[in-house]
Design an enzyme around this catalytic site. Structure first.
Site, PDB file in Angstrom:
ATOM      1  N   CYS A 247       0.862  -1.185   0.000  1.00 25.70           N
ATOM      2  CA  CYS A 247       0.000   0.000   0.000  1.00 25.70           C
ATOM      3  C   CYS A 247       0.893   1.227   0.000  1.00 25.70           C
ATOM      4  O   CYS A 247       1.605   1.476  -0.961  1.00 25.70           O
ATOM      5  CB  CYS A 247      -0.978  -0.014   1.177  1.00 25.70           C
ATOM      6  SG  CYS A 247      -0.205  -0.133   2.795  1.00 25.70           S
ATOM      7  N   ARG A 252      -2.166  -0.746   5.429  1.00 21.66           N
ATOM      8  CA  ARG A 252      -3.404  -1.265   4.849  1.00 21.66           C
ATOM      9  C   ARG A 252      -3.170  -2.650   4.264  1.00 21.66           C
ATOM     10  O   ARG A 252      -4.038  -3.520   4.303  1.00 21.66           O
ATOM     11  CB  ARG A 252      -3.906  -0.310   3.749  1.00 21.66           C
ATOM     12  CG  ARG A 252      -4.540   0.947   4.277  1.00 21.66           C
ATOM     13  CD  ARG A 252      -4.887   1.906   3.149  1.00 21.66           C
ATOM     14  NE  ARG A 252      -3.710   2.585   2.604  1.00 21.66           N
ATOM     15  CZ  ARG A 252      -3.738   3.443   1.591  1.00 21.66           C
ATOM     16  NH1 ARG A 252      -4.885   3.719   1.006  1.00 21.66           N
ATOM     17  NH2 ARG A 252      -2.629   4.020   1.161  1.00 21.66           N
TER      18      ARG A 252
END
Lengths: 293, 147
Positions: A247, A252
């Protein structure tokens, strides 16, 4: 002594049901010896506003990172951190947090680099616990200091570095950022700070599957069938694949790593935590712009 | 710490933060966050009048008013951030406590690195502190535009 697993039917469908527990399970086992619950949030003060009674705080930014080098703490640092929080090597460590367990999944991934034997995520995280009207406390839990051994961090199985990603081009990559970041239109998450990438776009060949698609509106993980429809049906992954997820700084994508590795049971999934803040600043690495891989 | 002189109200906040041990400093930030005044009705009903501050980890909105009083331009600040973002609320509350009601020139004289003087970098992380610096920059820009 390890605690029993959560036998909820939804979890039994997952490849590794021992990695996840419900809020009900946590409520029922909160006072069990051998359990430590830890909250890991994006907001460094959210824990102080009220947390699961007895839960300790584990901050991704100020505690899990090395303060100088862009890296995680080393074995000695991790042992010190765990010991101070009253966590032993045989503790069942249940993590939960805000925003679909985004940061809790990140903390779980870092703990996995040290091979902590019994790690679990509380499905639905902080939001679900509070929505269910369960008790919260602002008190600081007093856990006796534990004696966590110094274990060398093992980055080989679960972590990918830039050179390895370069060598991996052509094999499955999943970009979990927002569509605007993937296409190169945005250099950072919508509504979030610019964290210093000079170029926009994605790693060539990476497919776009925004991380939060794995969670429902109540922040819990989708069912195994729903997750398979996304990652296998749409993104075309198969359990035999060697997959790298990334990410912006690897947080994430920890959530997606948890989904692929533990809920769907892919044995080979690595998180590239250098992610876009490294790739988008590196000289002469290939970049693709636009909406296609 | 070195650098430009702070307005006494900001200096008082810096002194408050530096007088407590590290552990209590987060608690002090939490207390600030709880004291952030709610938006007045004229803004609560008109979100379009607020400026977003995307540099904060959780979206924050702010409005700046400058009173046209005898050229001094008294500044008033209004903020909105969700309860689930206590750090962001705390930063906003510090700026509100330090700057609301000052003259435009006094607000503009606030050093850009004010947030770094609170001793929060190690506790909160420099990345998170960037949000406060961005709020201050946006406040100063609006004051310049509106005075």
């Amino acid at each position: 002594m390890a605690l029993p697993h959560d036998s909820a039917p939804k979890f039994a469908e997952y490849a590794h049901p021992e990695m996840i527990v419900s809020t009900e399970w946590v409520a029922a086992h909160l006072d069990d010896p051998g359990l430590v619950v830890a909250e890991s949030d994006e907001d460094v003060l959210l824990y102080e506003t009220g947390h699961i009674p007895g839960a300790v705080k584990l901050d991704w930014h100020t505690e899990l990172n090395d303060p100088v080098t862009r890296d995680y703490v080393d074995g000695a640092g991790f042992a010190k951190l765990m010991s101070e929080k009253g966590i032993s090597r045989d503790t069942t460590l249940v993590l939960y947090g805000d925003k679909n367990n985004w940061w809790a999944a990140y903390a779980l991934w870092v703990c996995s680099l040290f091979g902590h034997p019994d790690l679990r995520l509380m499905d639905g995280g902080r939001a679900k616990w509070i929505a269910e009207g369960r008790p919260v406390s602002t008190g600081t839990p007093k856990r006796p200091q534990a004696d966590y051994p110094v274990i060398d961090r093992d980055d080989r199985q679960l972590r990918a570095f830039k050179d390895q990603v370069l060598a991996h081009l052509g094999q499955p990559l999943i970009d979990v950022r927002s569509p605007g970041e993937y296409s190169g239109e945005l250099l950072h998450m919508p509504d979030y700070p610019q964290e210093g990438a000079l170029r926009g776009g994605h790693i060539p060949g990476a497919k776009s599957v925004p991380w939060a698609r794995a969670a429902g509106a109540d922040a819990t993980f989708k069912t195994r069938a729903e997750l398979e429809a996304i990652y296998q049906g749409e993104a075309g992954l198969t359990p035999e694949d060697d997959v790298v997820v990334y990410c912006r700084i690897g947080e994430r994508s920890s959530h997606t790593w948890f989904v692929l590795h533990h809920l769907l049971g892919y044995p080979r999934v690595r998180n590239y935590d250098g992610s876009w803040t490294e790739w988008g600043n590196s000289v002469r690495v290939p970049i693709t712009r636009g909406t296609s891989p | 710490m070195s650098g430009a002189t702070l307005h006494p109200r900001l200096q008082e906040i810096v002194d408050d933060f530096s007088s407590v041990p590290d552990k209590d400093r987060l608690q002090l930030l939490l207390e600030f966050s709880q004291d952030l005044p709610a938006l007045p009705e004229r803004y609560a009903a008109h979100h379009d009048l607020l400026e977003p501050v995307p540099e904060c980890q959780t979206p924050l909105f702010l409005a700046v008013e400058v009173e046209p009083d005898s050229g001094r331009g008294t500044v008033h600040l209004f903020f909105e951030a969700p309860a689930e973002a206590p750090t962001t609320r705390g930063f906003a509350a510090i700026l509100h406590a330090g700057l609301d009601g000052l003259d435009a020139d006094e607000v503009l004289a606030t050093p850009a690195e004010f947030s770094s003087r609170l001793g929060l970098a190690d506790l909160v992380s420099p990345l998170r502190l960037r949000g406060m610096a961005a709020m201050l920059a946006r406040i100063k820009r609006q004051v310049r535009e509106k005075r």
